[in-house]
Design a protein around this motif. Structure first.
Motif, PDB file in Angstrom:
ATOM      1  N   UNK A  17       0.840  -1.209   0.000  1.00  0.00           N
ATOM      2  CA  UNK A  17       0.000   0.000   0.000  1.00  0.00           C
ATOM      3  C   UNK A  17       0.871   1.253   0.000  1.00  0.00           C
ATOM      4  N   UNK A  18       1.953   1.225   0.811  1.00  0.00           N
ATOM      5  CA  UNK A  18       2.868   2.370   0.840  1.00  0.00           C
ATOM      6  C   UNK A  18       3.508   2.612  -0.517  1.00  0.00           C
ATOM      7  N   UNK A  19       3.858   1.526  -1.189  1.00  0.00           N
ATOM      8  CA  UNK A  19       4.469   1.666  -2.519  1.00  0.00           C
ATOM      9  C   UNK A  19       3.465   2.252  -3.517  1.00  0.00           C
ATOM     10  N   UNK A  20       2.225   1.776  -3.465  1.00  0.00           N
ATOM     11  CA  UNK A  20       1.215   2.328  -4.396  1.00  0.00           C
ATOM     12  C   UNK A  20       0.935   3.797  -4.095  1.00  0.00           C
ATOM     13  N   UNK A  21       0.931   4.163  -2.806  1.00  0.00           N
ATOM     14  CA  UNK A  21       0.736   5.583  -2.459  1.00  0.00           C
ATOM     15  C   UNK A  21       1.879   6.421  -3.026  1.00  0.00           C
ATOM     16  N   UNK A  22       3.112   5.897  -2.876  1.00  0.00           N
ATOM     17  CA  UNK A  22       4.278   6.645  -3.379  1.00  0.00           C
ATOM     18  C   UNK A  22       4.189   6.808  -4.900  1.00  0.00           C
ATOM     19  N   UNK A  23       3.744   5.774  -5.594  1.00  0.00           N
ATOM     20  CA  UNK A  23       3.614   5.873  -7.056  1.00  0.00           C
ATOM     21  C   UNK A  23       2.540   6.898  -7.421  1.00  0.00           C
ATOM     22  N   UNK A  80       4.002   0.306 -17.561  1.00  0.00           N
ATOM     23  CA  UNK A  80       4.423   1.485 -16.780  1.00  0.00           C
ATOM     24  C   UNK A  80       3.227   2.390 -16.493  1.00  0.00           C
ATOM     25  N   UNK A  81       2.427   2.634 -17.513  1.00  0.00           N
ATOM     26  CA  UNK A  81       1.260   3.514 -17.344  1.00  0.00           C
ATOM     27  C   UNK A  81       0.250   2.908 -16.381  1.00  0.00           C
ATOM     28  N   UNK A  82       0.006   1.611 -16.501  1.00  0.00           N
ATOM     29  CA  UNK A  82      -1.020   0.959 -15.683  1.00  0.00           C
ATOM     30  C   UNK A  82      -0.615   0.908 -14.206  1.00  0.00           C
ATOM     31  N   UNK A  83       0.669   0.852 -13.912  1.00  0.00           N
ATOM     32  CA  UNK A  83       1.086   0.924 -12.498  1.00  0.00           C
ATOM     33  C   UNK A  83       0.877   2.329 -11.932  1.00  0.00           C
ATOM     34  N   UNK A  84       0.784   3.330 -12.798  1.00  0.00           N
ATOM     35  CA  UNK A  84       0.660   4.710 -12.327  1.00  0.00           C
ATOM     36  C   UNK A  84       1.862   5.563 -12.685  1.00  0.00           C
ATOM     37  N   UNK A  85       2.759   5.007 -13.500  1.00  0.00           N
ATOM     38  CA  UNK A  85       3.907   5.771 -13.970  1.00  0.00           C
ATOM     39  C   UNK A  85       3.607   6.452 -15.294  1.00  0.00           C
ATOM     40  N   UNK A  97      -3.302  -2.868 -14.057  1.00  0.00           N
ATOM     41  CA  UNK A  97      -4.025  -1.592 -13.921  1.00  0.00           C
ATOM     42  C   UNK A  97      -4.918  -1.595 -12.678  1.00  0.00           C
ATOM     43  N   UNK A  98      -5.432  -2.761 -12.302  1.00  0.00           N
ATOM     44  CA  UNK A  98      -6.389  -2.815 -11.200  1.00  0.00           C
ATOM     45  C   UNK A  98      -5.790  -3.160  -9.855  1.00  0.00           C
ATOM     46  N   UNK A  99      -4.529  -3.516  -9.816  1.00  0.00           N
ATOM     47  CA  UNK A  99      -3.986  -4.083  -8.576  1.00  0.00           C
ATOM     48  C   UNK A  99      -3.957  -3.081  -7.430  1.00  0.00           C
ATOM     49  N   UNK A 100      -3.614  -1.829  -7.719  1.00  0.00           N
ATOM     50  CA  UNK A 100      -3.510  -0.842  -6.636  1.00  0.00           C
ATOM     51  C   UNK A 100      -4.843  -0.683  -5.922  1.00  0.00           C
ATOM     52  N   UNK A 101      -5.935  -0.806  -6.675  1.00  0.00           N
ATOM     53  CA  UNK A 101      -7.260  -0.620  -6.085  1.00  0.00           C
ATOM     54  C   UNK A 101      -7.785  -1.906  -5.454  1.00  0.00           C
ATOM     55  N   UNK A 102      -7.173  -3.031  -5.778  1.00  0.00           N
ATOM     56  CA  UNK A 102      -7.642  -4.322  -5.265  1.00  0.00           C
ATOM     57  C   UNK A 102      -6.958  -4.636  -3.935  1.00  0.00           C
TER      58      UNK A 102
END
Ligand SMILES: Nc1ncnc2c1ncn2[C@@H]1O[C@H](COP(=O)(O)OP(=O)(O)O)[C@@H](O)[C@H]1O
Ligand SMILES: Cc1ncsc1CCOP(=O)(O)O
Ligand SMILES: [Mg+2]
Length: 271
Positions: free
Chosen positions: A6-12, A35-40, A253-258
């Motif tokens: 979760x911390x890593x996704x917040x940082x991204x 890259x785009x789907x991770x949030x980069x 693309x969906x992992x950060x929200x899952x």
């Protein structure tokens, strides 16, 4: 142990890391979308007149040597020097090293002349970089690698990079620590590009998370989790490797929200 996903996704999310990718002609679109789907933010600048300035303002640089020619190596070195001047982490995917002398020489130049933050290759490639006998056919790792943790550690000690050796079980090593990561799915090995996308995953996470080892453990686990969730049908039915590939990209693309973090511990530190 499990890393702080979760911390890593917040940082991204906070950083939206810009990652310049000099990558191969085979999987370039999958790499950009991963890259785009991770949030980069991916950019594929590979002209020396442009890439030095692009990298100066970027958060990560991916050097994937899958289809590099002689001029391309010079461009990678120029981009890498710019990254070093601006504290931008460099991720190297040494595609096909061990298969031909030219690839061995390219990898040698890149690892000698540049400070690489992360090296992400398959078992065969990492074993070849360690100077051990490896069976790399084209870009594919074949053969058995019972000493992969030892060899990944040796590459880390030699280069100063955090090393990821990918296979059915991924191994992450620094000069003095090694970890096994139980994540992913066998279907990930059935289509071209999962190694390349794992490389850009490391660049996105390293561009956002302060400590490189934390970034790599989180990125590697997240990547495997995306593969598992796609295989479990969380992103729709698939008929074979091609439609699985689409589900896998959707899973990224969906992992950060899952519910990204697994219930059970997936990372084991080796003695
Ligand atoms: N049998 C498998 N089980 C679980 N994960 C796998 C398997 N095969 C490949 N993967 C995953 O696919 C990704 C790419 O690995 P690999 O196939 O070793 O790279 P490459 O495509 O560069 O040869 C890694 O995240 C790896 O963990
Ligand atoms: C087939 C091929 N040939 C040169 S680069 C490349 C793609 C390699 O992709 P991956 O390492 O992700 O399997
Ligand atoms: Mg690969």
């Amino acid at each position: 142990m499990n890393p702080d996903l979760d911390g890593a996704f917040d940082a991204i999310e906070e950083t939206s890391p810009l990652v310049n990718c000099i990558t191969n002609a085979v999987t370039v679109n999958d790499v950009a979308n991963a890259a785009l789907f991770w949030g980069g933010l991916p950019v594929m600048s590979d002209d020396e007149n442009d890439v030095v300035d692009m990298v100066a303002g970027a958060d990560g640089l991916l050097l994937n040597m899958g289809t590099t020619d002689e001029a391309g190596v010079e461009t990678m070195l120029a981009a890498g020097r710019s990254a070093m001047d601006h504290d931008v982490p460099i991720v190297l995917d040494p595609v096909g090293v061990g298969a031909t002398p030219a690839r061995d020489e390219t990898a040698r130049r890149l690892t000698t002349d540049l400070d690489i933050a992360v090296i992400n290759g398959n078992y065969g490639e990492i074993t070849a970089l360690a100077g051990e006998t490896a069976d790399v056919r084209g870009v594919e790792s074949v053969g058995d690698y019972s000493e992969i943790a030892r060899d990944a550690t040796a590459v880390a000690a030699d280069t100063g990079a955090v090393v990821v050796a990918s296979g059915a079980t991924d191994v992450v090593a620094t000069a003095d620590r090694a970890f096994e990561i139980e994540a992913g799915h066998e279907l990930m090995g059935r289509f071209v590009g999962t190694g390349c996308m794992q490389g850009v995953t490391q660049a996105v996470f390293a561009g956002a998370v302060a400590e490189t080892l934390d970034a790599v453990l989180a990125g590697t686990l997240a990547y495997g989790r995306a593969g598992e969730r796609a295989a479990a049908g969380a992103y729709g039915d698939f008929e074979g490797p091609a439609s699985y590939r689409t589900a896998f990209l959707d899973a990224i693309a969906g992992l950060a929200a899952a519910e990204a973090a697994p219930d059970e511990e997936r990372i084991t530190e080796l003695d």
